[in-house]
Design an enzyme around this catalytic site. Structure first.
Site, PDB file in Angstrom:
ATOM      1  N   SER A 542       0.955  -1.202  -0.108  1.00 60.00           N
ATOM      2  CA  SER A 542      -0.144  -0.135  -0.015  1.00 60.00           C
ATOM      3  C   SER A 542       0.893   1.228   0.038  1.00 60.00           C
ATOM      4  O   SER A 542       1.671   1.390  -0.835  1.00 60.00           O
ATOM      5  CB  SER A 542      -0.787   0.025   1.328  1.00 60.00           C
ATOM      6  OG  SER A 542      -1.892   0.692   0.873  1.00 60.00           O
ATOM      7  N   ASP A 628      -9.421  -3.630  -5.869  1.00 59.47           N
ATOM      8  CA  ASP A 628      -8.876  -2.597  -4.708  1.00 59.47           C
ATOM      9  C   ASP A 628      -9.475  -1.252  -4.790  1.00 59.47           C
ATOM     10  O   ASP A 628      -9.718  -0.775  -5.832  1.00 59.47           O
ATOM     11  CB  ASP A 628      -7.497  -2.610  -4.948  1.00 59.47           C
ATOM     12  CG  ASP A 628      -6.856  -2.197  -3.313  1.00 59.47           C
ATOM     13  OD1 ASP A 628      -7.382  -1.360  -2.717  1.00 59.47           O
ATOM     14  OD2 ASP A 628      -5.550  -2.150  -3.432  1.00 59.47           O
ATOM     15  N   HIS A 662      -8.117  -4.997  -1.328  1.00 60.80           N
ATOM     16  CA  HIS A 662      -7.223  -4.154  -1.028  1.00 60.80           C
ATOM     17  C   HIS A 662      -6.108  -5.414  -0.223  1.00 60.80           C
ATOM     18  O   HIS A 662      -4.821  -5.196  -0.098  1.00 60.80           O
ATOM     19  CB  HIS A 662      -7.259  -3.166  -0.209  1.00 60.80           C
ATOM     20  CG  HIS A 662      -5.963  -2.251   0.171  1.00 60.80           C
ATOM     21  ND1 HIS A 662      -5.348  -1.724  -0.734  1.00 60.80           N
ATOM     22  CD2 HIS A 662      -5.346  -1.993   1.349  1.00 60.80           C
ATOM     23  CE1 HIS A 662      -4.413  -1.113  -0.310  1.00 60.80           C
ATOM     24  NE2 HIS A 662      -4.277  -1.089   1.026  1.00 60.80           N
TER      25      HIS A 662
END
Length: 689
Positions: A542, A628, A662
Site C-alpha cells: 500500500s 481494490d 486491498h
C-alpha cells in the site's frame, strides 16, 4: 499456450499539463477496468508470472505446508464477556473462515470457557456458510444489540469494501427482511435495539453519511442523521462502551469533530462536543458524568482532558502534554481509565483510577514487544484484556486486574511443530539518516545466524499515516528464519513509532525522509554485518508499496529484490485526479499538487512511476487486486509496463488477484497460499530456492 516472454503493452498518448509541465502517461488507458483489453493484459501478466515462477511450485507447496503445519487449524479465541454471554470466534480445520459464537455465562463463572465444554453454544454467524460458492468474503460490521437479541452484520463478496447490511434475530435465528446495500464499515445500536445507525459513501468512496434505520418496520424510510459535506473528512459511528451515547466522528487527516446522541433517544439531534478547529484532532470516550477528550491542541504528542457529558464545553486538563510520550487512545471503564501510549519506540499501557490522578504503567519483560487493549466490551469491570507479542513471543492474551495489578495469561497462540522461542533472538539496531536522525530497526534471527554479511535478509517498511509497524510474531516468517534469513523492520519516519513528530517529518514536503530512512536502514544492516546488498530483499504494501517503488529509483543497487504489494506507485497522477476514490481526503497527507506547484514538483521528484530510468533495477514482484478501492490495480500495472519499456533488462513480475480487494484473498488457506507464493519468490531471489 504458455508465453516465453512477458506480455507487451500498447502505448497510447495521453498528455496532462499542470503548472506548465506537460507529461505523457502512455498507459493511462489501463484505468478502464471494463475495457476487455485491460482484463486481457492483466490475465496475460498472470500467465507470464505463473510461467516465470513455475520452477518454484514445489517450494511454494513446501512453504504452504509449513505455515499450515505450524497453525492450530481448529482453534478458539479467548471468549469476551458482555452481559449474560461469552462471545468468541472459533476456526475448524479445513474451513476458510471463522465461526462467531456465544455461550451463556454460568453462575459464578469468572473465567472464560476455554475448553471444549461450552454448553449452550449458539452460532451467531458462520463465515463459511455465508461464503459458500463465493470467491471472496469479508465482514464489515458485526454488532450485537445491547440486549443481546439482535445482530447487525454486513458482507462484501467482491473485495471492493461496499457492504450489504442485514439484521439477524438472535432469539429465533431468523434473518429479518431489513437489508441495506452499499454501506461502509461501522454501526451502532440504540439502547433498546429498535434503531440501527450505519454509514454510506459518496461516489469517491468517502464515508460521509450516517443513517438511522428502524429495525423491522417495513415501509419506514431510513433517516439521514448527519452528512459531512467537506470532502477532506471521513465519518464513523459507534456506540460508547457505556452504551449511553451514539458517537459520530468526522475526521480529516489533521482535524476532528465529534457529535453525540443519547442512545435512549435515537431520534434526537446530534450534539457537537467541540466544534472543529483546523489542525486540532480529538476523540472522546464517555466516562460517567464526563467525556474524556484525547487531543493535540497545543500538545504535539497529545494530552487528556475532560468536559461535561450533560453540557459539553470547557476542557479540564487531566493528563498534561509530555513531549516524547505519545498518547494514542483512551479507554474508559466504570472505575478506571486505561491510556495506550508509546515512548522510545515502544508501546505501553497506563492505568488511572477513577477520581484520582494517580497512575501506573504496566511492565513487560522483553526489550522489544507490542502491547495493547483487545476486546473489552464491558464497562462495569475492574479487569481488562490485553494483547502482547514480540518478534519471538507468539500473540498472547492476558487478563489484568486493575486493582491488584496481577496479570493472568489466558492464551498464547499455539505454534505447532516444536517451536521454541529460545532458538531465536531479537535485537534493536539504529540507522543514522542523512540529517543525523537515528532510525530504529527491529531485527529477529535464528540463533547462530552469522554476522559476517553472508546471511540473507528481508527488510520490511511502511512509513505513512502515523501507522506504526511494531514488533510482532509471525508463523509464516519462521519459514524464512529457519532457512537462515534475517528479518528486520525499518521504523522509518512517516510512521508513528517515535511520536507525532516522527510522522510529521515523513509527510507532505518531508515525505522523502521516509525513503532515505529506509535506504539508511538497509545500509546499516549491511554495515553491521547482518547481510549484504546482494542478499537483501525489501518488502512493503500500500503506502509501503510507494516506499518500495521509491527506493528502487533511489538506490537500486542496495537491494537484490523488491516485493511491492498493492503498491501506491503512481501517487502524482492519482492525487491529481479528485474524481478517484480517496484523493481529496489524501491532500492533507501528501499535499495538493493541483493548487501548489511546489507540491507538484516535490511529488513528481519521488513518484516511482514518474522516475523510471534505464537503470539496473533489482528483481521486482508487484502484487495487486482488481477490486481494490484504496490503491487501484492500474498503478502497479502501469509501473511494471513502464519498467519493462524503459529498463527492459530487468526481471519484473505482476500478479493480479482478479476477484479480491486491498487485503488480497479473503480465506485463510488462500491467504497462506499467497504468502507462500511471495516467500518462495523471496527465497529464490536470496538464492535459497
Amino acid at each position: 499456450m504458455t508465453p516465453d516472454s512477458p506480455p507487451s503493452l500498447r502505448q497510447v498518448p495521453h498528455e496532462r499539463t499542470f503548472h506548465g509541465d506537460t507529461v505523457n502517461d502512455e498507459y493511462f488507458w489501463l484505468i478502464d477496468k471494463d475495457d476487455p483489453q485491460t482484463t486481457a493484459y492483466l490475465e496475460a501478466e498472470n500467465t507470464w508470472t505463473e510461467r516465470a515462477t513455475e520452477h518454484l511450485a514445489d517450494l511454494r507447496d513446501t512453504v504452504f505446508q509449513e505455515i499450515k503445519g505450524r497453525t492450530q487449524e481448529t482453534d478458539l479465541s479467548v471468549p469476551s464477556r458482555k452481559g449474560a454471554y461469552w462471545y468468541y470466534t472459533r476456526t475448524v480445520e479445513g474451513k476458510q473462515y471463522g465461526i462467531h459464537c456465544r455461550v451463556p455465562v454460568r453462575p459464578g463463572q469468572d473465567d472464560p470457557p476455554m475448553g471444549d465444554d461450552r454448553p449452550g453454544e449458539e452460532v451467531l454467524l458462520d463465515g463459511n456458510e455465508l461464503a459458500e460458492g463465493k470467491n471472496f468474503f469479508a465482514l464489515g460490521t458485526f454488532d450485537v444489540s445491547p440486549d443481546g437479541t439482535r445482530l447487525a452484520y454486513s458482507t462484501d463478496f467482491d473485495g471492493d469494501e461496499r457492504f450489504t447490511l442485514r439484521v439477524k434475530d438472535l432469539t429465533t435465528g431468523e434473518i429479518l427482511p431489513d437489508e441495506v446495500t452499499d454501506t461502509h464499515y461501522g454501526s451502532a445500536w440504540s439502547a433498546d435495539g429498535s434503531a440501527l445507525f450505519y454509514i454510506t459513501v459518496d461516489e469517491a468512496w468517502r464515508p460521509c453519511r450516517v443513517w438511522r434505520h428502524a429495525v423491522g418496520q417495513a415501509g419506514v424510510d431510513d433517516v439521514l442523521v448527519f452528512e459531512e459535506p467537506d470532502e477532506r473528512f471521513w465519518v464513523g459511528v459507534e456506540l460508547s462502551r457505556s452504551e449511553k451515547f451514539i458517537v459520530i466522528d468526522a475526521n480529516s487527516k489533521i482535524t476532528s469533530e465529534v457529535r453525540v446522541i443519547p442512545s435512549d433517544e435515537p431520534a434526537a439531534e446530534p450534539v457537537v462536543v467541540t466544534p472543529r478547529e483546523q489542525g486540532v484532532e480529538y476523540s472522546i470516550e464517555h466516562h460517567g458524568h464526563r467525556f474524556l477528550i484525547l487531543h493535540n491542541k497545543n500538545a504535539e504528542d497529545f494530552a487528556l482532558a475532560y468536559t461535561s457529558a450533560d453540557s459539553p464545553g470547557e476542557w479540564v486538563e487531566l493528563i498534561p502534554h509530555t513531549p516524547g510520550t505519545r498518547l494514542e487512545s483512551v479507554d474508559a471503564f466504570a472505575r478506571h481509565i486505561v491510556i495506550s501510549q508509546r515512548r522510545d519506540g515502544l508501546t505501553g499501557l497506563r492505568v488511572m483510577g477513577d477520581g484520582s490522578t494517580d497512575s501506573y504503567d504496566m511492565e513487560f519483560p522483553e526489550p522489544l514487544y507490542s502491547v495493547g487493549l483487545t476486546s473489552n466490551p464491558e464497562y462495569d469491570t475492574t479487569s481488562v484484556r490485553i494483547g502482547y507479542t514480540s518478534m519471538v513471543t507468539p500473540e498472547s492474551v492476558y487478563d489484568v486486574d486493575l486493582v491488584t495489578r496481577t496479570m493472568t495469561l489466558r492464551k498464547r497462540k499455539p505454534v505447532l511443530g516444536g517451536y521454541n522461542p529460545d532458538d531465536y533472538e531479537q535485537f534493536r539496531d539504529w540507522a543514522s539518516a542523512g540529517d543525523g536522525t537515528r532510525v530504529p530497526i527491529s531485527i529477529v534471527a535464528r540463533k547462530g545466524t552469522p554476522r559476517d554479511g553472508s546471511a540473507p535478509a528481508l527488510l520490511y517498511g511502511y512509513g505513512s499515516y502515523e501507522y506504526s509497524v511494531d514488533p510482532y510474531f509471525s508463523i509464516s516468517r519462521l519459514s524464512l528464519l529457519d532457512r537462515g534469513v534475517v528479518f528486520a523492520i525499518a521504523h522509518v519516519r512517516g510512521g508513528g513509532e517515535m511520536g507525532r513528530r516522527w510522522y510529521e517529518e515523513g509527510k507532505l514536503l518531508a515525505k522523502k525522509n521516509t525513503f532515505t530512512d529506509f535506504v539508511a536502514c538497509a545500509e546499516t544492516l549491511v554495515r553491521h554485518g547482518w547481510t549484504s546488498a546482494a542478499r537483501l530483499v525489501a518488502r512493503g504494501g500500500s503506502a509501503g508499496g510507494l516506499l518500495m517503488g521509491a527506493i528502487t529509483n533511489l538506490a537500486p543497487e542496495a537491494f537484490a529484490g523488491i516485493v511491492a504489494e498493492v503498491p501506491f506507485v503512481d501517487p502524482l497522477n492519482s492525487i491529481l485526479d479528485p474524481n478517484l476514490p480517496l484523493t481529496v481526503t489524501e491532500w492533507e497527507e501528501w499535499g495538493n499538487p493541483i493548487e501548489s506547484s511546489e507540491v507538484y514538483a516535490y511529488m513528481k521528484a519521488y513518484s516511482p512511476y514518474e522516475n523510471v530510468e534505464k537503470l539496473q533495477y533489482p528483481r521486482i514482484l508487484a502484487m495487486t487486486s482488481l477490486n481494490d478501492t484504496r490503491v487501484l490495480y492500474h498503478e502497479p500495472a502501469k509501473w511494471i509496463a513502464r519498467l519493462r519499456a524503459v529498463a527492459p533488462e530487468g526481471d519484473y513480475l505482476l500478479k493480479t488477484e482478479m476477484g479480491a480487494g486491498h487485503a488480497g484473498p479473503s480465506g485463510r488457506y488462500d491467504s497462506w497460499k499467497e504468502e507462500a507464493f511471495i516467500l518462495s519468490w523471496v527465497l529464490d531471489v536470496l538464492g535459497l530456492a
